[in-house]
Structure formats: C-alpha cells, structure tokens
Design a protein around this motif. Structure first.
Motif, PDB file in Angstrom:
ATOM      1  N   GLY A   1       0.800  -1.215   0.000  1.00  0.00           N
ATOM      2  CA  GLY A   1       0.000   0.000   0.000  1.00  0.00           C
ATOM      3  C   GLY A   1       0.832   1.265   0.000  1.00  0.00           C
ATOM      4  O   GLY A   1       0.552   2.214  -0.746  1.00  0.00           O
TER       5      GLY A   1
ATOM      6  N   VAL B  88      -0.381   9.569   4.008  1.00  0.00           N
ATOM      7  CA  VAL B  88      -1.306   8.436   4.066  1.00  0.00           C
ATOM      8  C   VAL B  88      -2.133   8.542   5.339  1.00  0.00           C
ATOM      9  O   VAL B  88      -1.743   9.221   6.294  1.00  0.00           O
TER      10      VAL B  88
ATOM     11  N   LEU C  58      -5.369   4.086   3.521  1.00  0.00           N
ATOM     12  CA  LEU C  58      -4.731   2.769   3.589  1.00  0.00           C
ATOM     13  C   LEU C  58      -5.471   1.795   4.501  1.00  0.00           C
ATOM     14  O   LEU C  58      -4.868   0.903   5.091  1.00  0.00           O
TER      15      LEU C  58
ATOM     16  N   ARG D 159      -3.947  -2.991  -0.689  1.00  0.00           N
ATOM     17  CA  ARG D 159      -3.492  -3.589   0.570  1.00  0.00           C
ATOM     18  C   ARG D 159      -3.711  -5.100   0.614  1.00  0.00           C
ATOM     19  O   ARG D 159      -2.817  -5.852   1.014  1.00  0.00           O
TER      20      ARG D 159
END
Length: 396
Positions: A107, A119, A192, A199
């Motif tokens: 990710g 993120v 994420l 992921r």
C-alpha cells in the motif's frame, strides 16, 4: 498487468479509486495469462517480495523485510482436538508485530508510485502501527484515527513513536473509518484501510507462503474483523489455482467474537450480505468491528471454498491464548487466539475431519496488548529481597 474492477457491477476504475460509484468494493484482477511467474514454490527465500511478479506495483518496494513468518507444527494442539496435522502461521513476527505489514508494504509503495505525500487510516490498532512504520520508512506523513480508549496501548505507542499524528475520536471503529474516508477525499490523502484494493494484494502472500512451505492445506482458519485478511488469503490461493501452480483450494474458515459477529450471522442465515452490529464489544480489540468493509468478499471466500464461520466467547479466546502460550510457546494477542479457539470449538462439534491438515493464522504478537495479559494472568508477586522469600513463593 491488472485491472481495478468493481466486485458488484464489473466496472473498471483507475488506481486512484477505492470503491465504485455503485458502492461496490474494487478488486485487483491480474491478467494472469500475461504474467510470467518468476518464482518457484520450493520453500526457499520466503518473503513478501519473492512473489513480486503477482504484486501490482511498478517501482522498487518500500520494505522492512516483511513476510517469511514461521509456520509452526502445533503437536500438542493436534492431540487435544484429535486432528492429524495443525500448523500455526505466526504473523505476529512481522516487523510491526502483525500481518498488516504485508498490506502496508504494498500500500505505501503504491502511494509513492502515485506521488502521494501523506497516508491515513482508521484503526483498531495494528493498521495504525504498521502504516506509521512504513510511512516513516518512505518519508511521508501519516494520520491515524482511533476509537478513543478502545485500542491496546502497545499499538498506540507504535504509531506515536513512528511519527504518526494520532487522533482519538469519541466513537467506534466504524465511525473512525467513515470520517477518515471523507477526510482523505477532501485533503488528497491516500487511504490505507483495507477498502484500498492494493493492501489485500500484500496480504494474499500469506497464501503464497503457506503453499510454498507445505503445499495446500485442507483448511485455513483465521480471525475475522474487517474481513480483509480472509478475503486476501482466499484470493492468493485462487490465483495460484488459476495459474495451475496448485490443484486444490483450502476451506476458508472465519472466526468472529460473539460481540462482533455480523459475518457469522450472515452465513448462519445463508445470506450474501451482513446486518451491521451497532455496538461491537469484545476483549479481542483487533476484531471489534461491527460493519466490516470486506464482508462481501469474505462471504464469497467462505461460500466458494465450502468453508464455515464460527463465533467464540471472550472466555474461549483467552483460554486459547493461554493454551498457545503455555503449551506451544506461541505468544499472541487475543484476536489472534480467536482462530485457535474457533478450531477447538469446531472440532468439539464434529465439524473437522480428523485427517485434515489445517493452518491457523494468528495475526498479532502478544506484546500488542499487554493490558489484557495483566488482567487475566495477574501482576508479578513482589517479595522481600531474600532467598527464603523467593523460595516460599516458588513452592506455594
């Protein structure tokens, strides 16, 4: 190499999207007939990036040498439940102490590939710890939303130490996820959570590693919270099967805590959708999720492989946690022990063939949740600094 496809309507999207306009989750679908697999299932050099030819990234990975986790033979557990062969795949021995590192290496690498500078995630703990580590390695900012007071201290400490901005909200995980998704959309942060289709691509390497080391087991048993892991492992085995590398699929078996079991209840009623649990509660904080994002994928994984789901009480979870530690020397957090608790329960009910080969995936390290350990085991005994006092306690 791949397409991002909605699992509901089949529409294709670019790499910047997480879900379809219809509300369906996106899934990476590899163009398997165009891929040259450059690894062998030979039990050698096992890591996440051994399987790079089946991972949808184009740049060098952001890696902390994740994967290659031990697959322990649990002989005492075998004897107790009367099953021929049981293995425990200890994901708590990844760099951050949980299976989340597999998804985060992919990710965060994808975030860098897409030119993202920050993120974010909602988390019950392990996701935040892992994301913070990989963001630090990549040199980008990390933002975490947690349900305040509901996350084990060990996991919060990891996220803080690795430089994430950690925000506790007065709500549960599902509230945190709803908010962080909106924030990411407004601020251009790369989300994420496991709603991100890249992921699970890292997490599917658990399947690759199991097949690499022992072949295809009859059954894989694992805890289910947000349901990304069971979906990902199923996908990994399915890809190997479609490539002709393996010739069978394991029965995917998901275990939920009694207080957070929407997928179990959907399977019990033979539904292909869940009814969310409004206020999920369990000692197993990592799976304390009432509205799992990947529920549809998880249901598909279980139905397609002839697997089952089971629920376990907090007492059964703690008992299994103690058993693993005391009998097999494997220390895991409560959510991880749910897989073993569920296997014991299924065996007791006669739902496991004694000739099966089974892999239990344990997802997080014992040290993730030291507060629960102290609650169930008690604090160390304190005595005077003398041989006599120590012997008295030892013999009591």
């Amino acid at each position: 190499m791949y397409r991002l496809t909605c699992i509901e309507c089949g529409r294709e999207w670019d790499d910047e999207h997480y879900t379809c306009e219809c509300g369906g989750l996106l899934e990476v679908r590899l163009n398997l007939d165009e891929i040259e697999v450059d690894f062998r299932l030979d039990g050698q050099n096992i890591t996440v990036w051994k399987y790079r030819s089946l991972l949808p990234v184009k740049i060098d990975p952001v890696t902390l040498r994740e994967g290659g986790t031990p697959l322990y033979r649990a002989e005492k557990l075998e004897k107790e439940i009367g099953v021929r062969r049981v293995y425990v795949k200890h994901e708590g021995l990844n760099p951050s102490g949980s299976f989340k590192d597999r998804g985060m290496t992919v990710g965060v690498t994808k975030a860098i590939e897409l030119g993202k500078k920050a993120v974010a995630c909602a988390s019950t703990g392990n996701t935040s710890a892992s994301m913070a580590m990989y963001a630090a390695k990549a040199g980008i900012n990390a933002y975490v939303l947690l349900p305040a007071g509901k996350v084990a201290l060990g996991k919060v400490a990891q996220a803080l130490m690795h430089g994430a901005k950690v925000i506790g909200i007065k709500g549960n995980f599902d509230d945190a996820l709803r908010i962080v998704r909106e924030v990411c959309g407004k601020e251009g942060l790369y989300l994420l959570n496991s709603v991100n289709p890249f992921r699970p691509e890292g997490q599917k390497t658990i399947a690759f590693e199991i097949a690499d080391e022992i072949g295809v087991p009859d059954r894989v048993v694992l805890p289910v919270g947000n349901a990304g892991n069971i979906s990902a492992i199923y996908k990994g085995f399915r890809e190997l099967y479609e490539l002709g590398i393996i010739d069978a699929m394991p029965k995917m078996t998901g275990i939920q805590a009694e207080g957070a079991a929407p997928i179990y209840r959907a399977l019990k009623e033979r539904r292909d959708y869940i009814e969310p649990v409004e206020n999920p509660e369990t000692v197993a904080t990592a799976i304390r999720i009432g509205n799992p994002v990947n529920a549809r994928k998880a249901l598909r994984a279980i139905y397609d492989t002839g697997g089952v789901a089971e629920i376990v009480s907090d007492g059964e979870i703690i008992e299994a946690q103690k058993l693993l530690a005391a009998k097999e020397g494997i220390g895991v957090e409560p959510a991880s022990a749910a897989s073993v608790a569920g296997l014991r329960k299924l065996a007791d009910r006669g739902m496991i063939d004694p000739d099966e080969t089974i892999v239990c995936v344990v997802t997080g390290n014992l040290l993730k949740d030291p507060e629960t350990v102290v609650k169930v085991c008690g604090e160390p005994v304190t005595v005077e600094a003398s041989v006599e006092a120590v012997l008295k306690v030892m013999k009591s």
